[in-house]
Design a protein around this motif. Structure first.
Motif, mmCIF file in Angstrom:
data_model
loop_
_atom_site.group_PDB
_atom_site.id
_atom_site.type_symbol
_atom_site.label_atom_id
_atom_site.label_comp_id
_atom_site.label_asym_id
_atom_site.label_seq_id
_atom_site.Cartn_x
_atom_site.Cartn_y
_atom_site.Cartn_z
ATOM 1 N N LEU A 1 0.821 -1.203 0.000
ATOM 2 C CA LEU A 1 0.000 0.000 0.000
ATOM 3 C C LEU A 1 0.858 1.258 0.000
ATOM 4 C CD1 LEU A 1 -2.819 -1.092 2.465
ATOM 5 C CD2 LEU A 1 -3.005 -0.797 -0.017
ATOM 6 N N ILE B 1 -8.830 -3.827 5.577
ATOM 7 C CA ILE B 1 -7.764 -3.815 4.576
ATOM 8 C C ILE B 1 -7.164 -5.207 4.427
ATOM 9 C CG2 ILE B 1 -5.429 -2.948 4.131
ATOM 10 C CD1 ILE B 1 -6.326 -0.281 5.350
ATOM 11 N N TYR C 1 -7.870 3.022 0.315
ATOM 12 C CA TYR C 1 -7.126 1.758 0.221
ATOM 13 C C TYR C 1 -8.022 0.639 -0.307
ATOM 14 C CZ TYR C 1 -3.742 4.136 3.273
ATOM 15 O OH TYR C 1 -2.828 5.025 3.807
ATOM 16 N N ASN D 1 0.365 1.136 6.324
ATOM 17 C CA ASN D 1 -0.126 2.272 5.535
ATOM 18 C C ASN D 1 0.074 3.562 6.325
ATOM 19 O OD1 ASN D 1 -2.818 2.999 6.994
ATOM 20 N ND2 ASN D 1 -2.909 0.776 6.744
#
Length: 391
Positions: free
Chosen positions: A254, A339, A269, A299
């Motif tokens: 990411l 995520i 994301y 991230n």
């Protein structure tokens, strides 16, 4: 089978940021300079203690208990102990195969570094130097290491496959990463002939590596090729009917998505994962098995500041993390868990994944500049409930 795996990074190939204390008493930023700044006795003792303690039999038990089926083991070009002043590590690999076979795991051997480096990254062995592909003798040496690995382990039941080269940096990504600025060379003279790895060279190198592996490896063993940071350039390459039991490795972080404009929000994301990662995996899987060989939950949002592509306290520049936590533990879980689930779904469109990394030795509490970096450590992610265990 679908691969559910984790990398054993920083065990046999060192990365300073993953275990800074191993570099205490030196100014070395990479594995090349560490033995050049320590006495031979201190270097040998430090490496031997690190290797014996960092990964043990218990770790293989733990990985299997998580429902994982494979480990990716980065190994250096000096694995056989024939490049002074470095120390070989075949004994550790032999132990790893014994542990894997005892506890029902498979191993992907990943030749992670090359002399004078294939990428100029710290994980390539020497920062800011990238000229291996222009040196025929060193190219041949790398091929000889690949063949010797295949000869030693190619028929072991614990071997899943061999990856001939990790992250060769091709022309476009060489510019994106601005290698020499991101990883300044200690000796600029060594970097004067730097050049990215050309696509024509990479295709030819992979074909030769494949031939040498197949001389020794059992027919069911996989040869896995890293995509050179472009997942869409491989359809013609894999159309070659002589290539059997092969797969493509892509690394998707990411932090790189952020460099490409991905918004630093949870929704940003998730949209990127669905519209890029998942679609790319599904498209490429139509003509070759594709795996995400490196990824993680890291991230900038969760660190509380823009990390500028995953930089922290490297070179004394504390840009990678805020001075205090920006989120409560529950809020961090609300960022990471969706995520994680979205990325796992994306990798499921292909043939699986290897998380980077199994563990880190970073004190994110007492050492300034490392808030949020615990998300690189799969064990911590599982303990905190950020990564769903699905056995």
């Amino acid at each position: 089978m679908k691969i559910k795996g984790v990398n054993l990074g920083n065990w046999l190939v060192l990365e300073k940021w993953m275990n800074p204390h191993l570099f205490d008493g030196t100014t070395a930023e990479d594995e090349y300079y560490l033995p050049r700044q320590l006495s031979p006795e201190v270097y040998r003792a430090r490496i031997q203690i690190h290797r014996s303690e960092y990964i043990t039999e218990r770790d293989f038990v733990t990985i299997a208990s998580w429902g994982m089926n494979t480990v990716r083991i980065p190994v250096p070009y000096f694995v056989f102990g024939d490049r002074e002043p470095f120390i070989g590590c075949v004994e550790e690999l032999d132990h790893a195969f014994n542990w894997a076979e005892k506890y029902g795991l498979k191993i992907l051997l990943d030749l992670h570094t090359a002399p004078d480096s294939q990428n100029g990254f710290d994980n390539g062995g020497i920062c800011g130097v990238c000229k291996w592909a222009t040196e025929p003798d060193e190219v041949e040496f790398e091929l000889s290491v690949i063949e010797r690995l295949a000869e030693r382990y190619g028929k072991r039941p614990g071997l899943w496959g061999i990856e001939p080269l990790n992250e060769p940096v091709t022309p476009e990504i060489y510019k994106v990463f601005n290698v020499e600025k991101r990883y300044p060379p200690v000796e600029p003279e060594m970097a004067k002939d730097n050049a990215p790895v050309s696509w024509d060279f990479l295709y030819d190198f992979y074909r030769e590596a494949y031939r040498r592996i197949r001389r020794h490896a059992a027919e069911d063993k996989i040869v896995l090729f890293h995509d050179g940071f472009d997942i869409h350039r491989w359809k013609e390459f894999f159309a070659d009917p002589q290539l059997k039991q092969v797969a493509l490795d892509t690394h998707q972080y990411l932090m790189t998505a952020e460099m490409c404009g991905c918004p630093q929000t949870t929704e940003g994301y998730l949209d990127y994962i669905r519209n890029h990662y998942a679609k790319d995996m599904e498209e490429v899987q139509q003509y070759v098995d594709v795996l995400c060989g490196e990824w993680c939950l890291f991230n900038s949002l969760a660190t509380g500041t823009d990390t500028h592509g995953g930089q922290s306290v490297l070179n004394g520049d504390e840009i990678g993390s805020g001075s205090s936590e920006a989120f409560t533990p529950e809020q961090k879980k609300e960022i990471y868990l969706p995520i994680a689930e979205a990325q796992l779904e994306a990798w499921g469109k292909g043939s699986g994944y290897f998380y980077w990394n199994y563990k880190l030795l970073i004190d994110t509490v007492n050492r300034a500049g490392w808030i949020g970096w615990d998300s690189w450590d799969l064990g911590r992610c599982i303990d905190f409930g950020w990564f769903p265990i699905k056995k």
